[in-house]
Design a protein around this motif. Structure first.
Motif, PDB file in Angstrom:
ATOM      1  N   TRP A   9       0.830  -1.209   0.000  1.00  0.00           N
ATOM      2  CA  TRP A   9       0.000   0.000   0.000  1.00  0.00           C
ATOM      3  C   TRP A   9       0.859   1.251   0.000  1.00  0.00           C
ATOM      4  O   TRP A   9       1.862   1.325   0.705  1.00  0.00           O
ATOM      5  CB  TRP A   9      -0.889   0.034   1.242  1.00  0.00           C
ATOM      6  N   LYS A  14      -3.917   5.360  -1.246  1.00  0.00           N
ATOM      7  CA  LYS A  14      -4.638   5.530  -2.509  1.00  0.00           C
ATOM      8  C   LYS A  14      -4.217   4.552  -3.599  1.00  0.00           C
ATOM      9  O   LYS A  14      -4.931   4.376  -4.586  1.00  0.00           O
ATOM     10  CB  LYS A  14      -4.466   6.957  -3.021  1.00  0.00           C
ATOM     11  N   HIS A  15      -3.051   3.922  -3.448  1.00  0.00           N
ATOM     12  CA  HIS A  15      -2.518   3.049  -4.501  1.00  0.00           C
ATOM     13  C   HIS A  15      -1.929   1.782  -3.898  1.00  0.00           C
ATOM     14  O   HIS A  15      -1.540   1.759  -2.732  1.00  0.00           O
ATOM     15  CB  HIS A  15      -1.433   3.771  -5.303  1.00  0.00           C
ATOM     16  N   ASP A  32      -4.977   1.761  -8.525  1.00  0.00           N
ATOM     17  CA  ASP A  32      -5.700   2.514  -7.510  1.00  0.00           C
ATOM     18  C   ASP A  32      -6.178   1.535  -6.436  1.00  0.00           C
ATOM     19  O   ASP A  32      -6.322   0.332  -6.693  1.00  0.00           O
ATOM     20  CB  ASP A  32      -6.894   3.242  -8.120  1.00  0.00           C
ATOM     21  N   ALA A  33      -6.449   2.023  -5.254  1.00  0.00           N
ATOM     22  CA  ALA A  33      -6.854   1.174  -4.137  1.00  0.00           C
ATOM     23  C   ALA A  33      -8.125   0.387  -4.429  1.00  0.00           C
ATOM     24  O   ALA A  33      -8.338  -0.687  -3.860  1.00  0.00           O
ATOM     25  CB  ALA A  33      -7.027   2.007  -2.871  1.00  0.00           C
ATOM     26  N   ASP A  34      -8.963   0.867  -5.348  1.00  0.00           N
ATOM     27  CA  ASP A  34     -10.194   0.152  -5.693  1.00  0.00           C
ATOM     28  C   ASP A  34      -9.985  -0.890  -6.793  1.00  0.00           C
ATOM     29  O   ASP A  34     -10.931  -1.512  -7.265  1.00  0.00           O
ATOM     30  CB  ASP A  34     -11.286   1.144  -6.102  1.00  0.00           C
ATOM     31  N   GLY A  35      -8.727  -1.095  -7.223  1.00  0.00           N
ATOM     32  CA  GLY A  35      -8.415  -2.088  -8.249  1.00  0.00           C
ATOM     33  C   GLY A  35      -8.449  -1.555  -9.671  1.00  0.00           C
ATOM     34  O   GLY A  35      -8.127  -2.271 -10.611  1.00  0.00           O
ATOM     35  N   GLU A  36      -8.823  -0.315  -9.840  1.00  0.00           N
ATOM     36  CA  GLU A  36      -8.891   0.297 -11.175  1.00  0.00           C
ATOM     37  C   GLU A  36      -7.547   0.928 -11.555  1.00  0.00           C
ATOM     38  O   GLU A  36      -6.676   1.109 -10.728  1.00  0.00           O
ATOM     39  CB  GLU A  36      -9.994   1.368 -11.194  1.00  0.00           C
ATOM     40  N   ASN A  37      -7.432   1.287 -12.838  1.00  0.00           N
ATOM     41  CA  ASN A  37      -6.291   2.039 -13.351  1.00  0.00           C
ATOM     42  C   ASN A  37      -4.960   1.323 -13.120  1.00  0.00           C
ATOM     43  O   ASN A  37      -4.011   1.887 -12.575  1.00  0.00           O
ATOM     44  CB  ASN A  37      -6.266   3.447 -12.728  1.00  0.00           C
TER      45      ASN A  37
END
Length: 185
Positions: A9, A14-15, A32-37
């Motif tokens: 983390w 955030k990443h 990104d922390a939500d698995g996107e990008n």
């Protein structure tokens, strides 16, 4: 089948930096922390693993070698900006195997585990241009070290012997294992 691992983390949460073989060789990625990008940061065609964020979140250090993650071969330590730019060799261990990495909380030191053939020991190097110095000495049966700072000591790994599993704590400043040495788990 794709293998993703070694998540780390970012300090701001955030990443996540991680290792993946999704494009053939193991490379360092960030998402990104939500698995996107999801973005690939390295393209070395070596086995890159164990990404670790600097405390300020501006850089990522990692180990890299010519084999796979499970190899016991030569590995080196690299550092790059968090966007993948300015990749540079931090430490060439000349035939030794590096495994875990940890930044000191103030970002002034890089700690790492090295096996030079006589077992794993903890080393440190002033960041970014210091001379590597060995912190722990003596005989070791440790199969590797998982470095993580815990207040004034950091966990340097565990081993098993005839007396059972053992957790080892080490003072990062002087290598003293004093308090907590060989705590049974």
């Amino acid at each position: 089948e794709t293998i993703d691992g070694s998540p780390s983390w970012s300090p701001d949460g955030k990443h996540i930096a991680f290792t993946s073989d999704r494009e053939s060789s193991f490379e360092i990625y960030v998402m990104d922390a939500d698995g996107e990008n999801v973005r690939r940061l390295t393209e070395t065609r070596l086995a890159n693993y164990n990404p670790v964020w600097s405390p300020d979140g501006k850089q990522i250090a990692f180990t890299s070698g010519s084999g796979t993650i499970s190899d016991d071969g030569d590995t080196d330590i690299y550092v790059m900006n968090a966007d993948g730019s300015e990749l540079r060799l931090l430490l060439d261990t000349k035939g030794a195997e590096d495994s875990s990495l940890a930044w000191s909380p103030d970002g002034k030191w890089m700690y790492f585990s090295v096996n030079t053939g006589n077992g794993y020991h903890i080393w440190r190097q002033r960041f970014p241009n210091g001379v590597p110095e060995q912190v722990t000495t003596g005989a070791t049966d440790v199969a590797g070290n998982a470095l993580q700072f815990q207040v004034s000591y950091f966990t340097t790994g565990f081993s098993t012997d005839t007396s059972g599993p053992t957790l080892r704590l080490t003072n990062p400043q002087n290598g003293d294992a004093g308090i907590g040495r060989n705590v049974k788990v």
